[in-house]
Design a protein around this motif. Structure first.
Motif, PDB file in Angstrom:
ATOM      1  N   LEU A 117     -20.255   3.337  27.267  1.00  0.00           N
ATOM      2  CA  LEU A 117     -19.468   2.822  28.400  1.00  0.00           C
ATOM      3  C   LEU A 117     -18.881   1.456  28.085  1.00  0.00           C
ATOM      4  CD1 LEU A 117     -21.717   3.876  31.423  1.00  0.00           C
ATOM      5  CD2 LEU A 117     -19.448   4.778  30.845  1.00  0.00           C
ATOM      6  N   LEU A 118     -19.661   0.599  27.430  1.00  0.00           N
ATOM      7  CA  LEU A 118     -19.174  -0.734  27.088  1.00  0.00           C
ATOM      8  C   LEU A 118     -17.980  -0.656  26.142  1.00  0.00           C
ATOM      9  CD1 LEU A 118     -22.520  -2.694  26.637  1.00  0.00           C
ATOM     10  CD2 LEU A 118     -20.870  -2.934  28.503  1.00  0.00           C
ATOM     11  N   VAL A 119     -18.104   0.198  25.135  1.00  0.00           N
ATOM     12  CA  VAL A 119     -16.997   0.336  24.187  1.00  0.00           C
ATOM     13  C   VAL A 119     -15.792   0.991  24.847  1.00  0.00           C
ATOM     14  CG1 VAL A 119     -16.270   1.469  22.045  1.00  0.00           C
ATOM     15  CG2 VAL A 119     -18.520   0.381  22.186  1.00  0.00           C
ATOM     16  N   PHE A 120     -16.038   1.997  25.678  1.00  0.00           N
ATOM     17  CA  PHE A 120     -14.943   2.724  26.333  1.00  0.00           C
ATOM     18  C   PHE A 120     -14.185   1.847  27.326  1.00  0.00           C
ATOM     19  CE2 PHE A 120     -13.378   5.678  29.663  1.00  0.00           C
ATOM     20  CZ  PHE A 120     -12.517   6.427  28.863  1.00  0.00           C
ATOM     21  N   GLN A 121     -14.896   0.890  27.928  1.00  0.00           N
ATOM     22  CA  GLN A 121     -14.242   0.016  28.909  1.00  0.00           C
ATOM     23  C   GLN A 121     -13.340  -1.019  28.260  1.00  0.00           C
ATOM     24  OE1 GLN A 121     -14.271   0.533  32.108  1.00  0.00           O
ATOM     25  NE2 GLN A 121     -15.679   2.258  31.930  1.00  0.00           N
ATOM     26  N   GLY A 122     -13.378  -1.111  26.939  1.00  0.00           N
ATOM     27  CA  GLY A 122     -12.405  -1.969  26.268  1.00  0.00           C
ATOM     28  C   GLY A 122     -12.954  -3.289  25.770  1.00  0.00           C
ATOM     29  N   LEU A 123     -14.134  -3.307  25.140  1.00  0.00           N
ATOM     30  CA  LEU A 123     -14.635  -4.533  24.527  1.00  0.00           C
ATOM     31  C   LEU A 123     -13.713  -4.966  23.406  1.00  0.00           C
ATOM     32  CD1 LEU A 123     -18.502  -3.887  24.215  1.00  0.00           C
ATOM     33  CD2 LEU A 123     -17.376  -5.507  25.721  1.00  0.00           C
TER      34      LEU A 123
END
Length: 316
Positions: A117-123
């Motif tokens: 989720l963290l990566v998918f949200q655009g880190l």
């Protein structure tokens, strides 16, 4: 000549042509079948040699007193199975395996989901996060285990050093019966979570963007979108990950054997290690085979329960 007569004549000619083609069609199908078997023959041979034959031979050995030297191969009937079912060490190793499965499966699902989720949200720097999360999974099990042995070293390890920096007393993590299993679980989480992370990330990328856009127009915030769209859409992937993780955890051996060799008092010894010790240290191939097939029956039962649960959930 009437059109009906012409149709009857054409149908008769077509029937004669089809009947004449039948031998040729059968010959072609037979040839295709032989060619197909020729292509799959190498796989069938390897499959029979390295899977079917070991399964059959191991099942036979479980009814004998076979040793590693080849001696004592007399047929014993169910004596090995009766002894195994009365063996407290076997049951203790079964419980250790179940406990490791419970401790490892839950965080391996939750942490992988959070990472995805963290990566998918655009880190920022997504390629670096993806590489960092997945890279440990590419390590050999022994390399990852040795890395964490040094991390847990009571005198020189980074874990105790960081704990000491915040005023917490360190531990002999791998030698303490209280902490040994948890220490192995942490190592397993760090080592294997990347695979589950990759599965979740792939599933997230397959969720239609239109659903998020429509919910945003209705006033849904980011957290609401995660609860109402993302988590439900990831249901099938979560079921898959849980099934794969449980089956993998039940077969744990490498990292525990390298890091603790069963732990103090056998607190971390899994059933696969006990099978190994019975066969290659105790020289009792027959007895080790009987434990292996009892464990195999347990895995089959767990798998059937999981499949049944998944089917009921899909139907509902």
């Amino acid at each position: 000549m009437s059109s009906a007569a012409l149709d009857i004549g054409a149908g008769a000619r077509a029937a004669r042509a089809a009947a004449a083609d039948q031998p040729r069609i059968r010959t072609q199908r037979s040839r295709d079948t032989r060619i197909g078997w020729l292509f799959v023959a190498p796989f069938v041979v390897v499959f029979a040699m390295f899977l079917v034959w070991p399964l059959v031979h191991g099942f036979y050995l479980s009814f004998t007193g076979e040793s590693i030297t080849g001696a004592g191969g007399d047929f014993l009937g169910f004596a090995n199975y009766i002894e195994a079912l009365k063996d407290p060490i076997m049951w203790r190793s079964m419980l250790n395996t179940a406990w490791f499965t419970v401790l490892s499966t839950i965080p391996l699902v939750i942490v992988a989901l959070v990472m995805a989720l963290l990566v998918f949200q655009g880190l920022p720097g997504q390629w670096l996060w993806r590489l960092s999360f997945f890279m440990p999974f590419l390590m050999a099990s022994t390399v990852a285990a040795q890395f964490w042995i040094w991390m847990y070293n009571p005198q020189l390890g980074l874990v105790n050093y960081l704990l000491g920096a915040v005023g917490i007393e360190g531990q002999a993590w791998l030698q303490d019966p209280t902490w040994a299993m948890l220490a192995v679980v942490v190592e397993t989480l760090w080592w294997t979570v990347g695979f589950n992370f990759l599965l979740y990330l792939t599933a997230l990328q397959n969720i239609p963007e239109q659903q998020y856009e429509a919910s945003a127009l209705d006033g849904a915030g980011r957290w609401r979108q995660v609860r109402s769209i993302t988590i439900p859409q990831l249901g099938p992937t979560t079921v898959l990950i849980v099934i794969l993780q449980i089956l993998a955890s039940l077969k744990v051996f490498d990292q525990i054997y390298v890091m603790t060799n069963g732990g103090p008092g056998g607190v971390t010894r899994p059933v696969v290690q006990y099978i190994f010790e019975s066969g290659f240290t105790g020289y009792r191939f027959g007895y080790a085979s009987s434990i292996a097939y009892i464990f195999f029956a347990v895995i089959v039962i767990v798998s059937l329960v999981q499949v049944r649960f998944t089917m009921r959930r899909s139907e509902s």
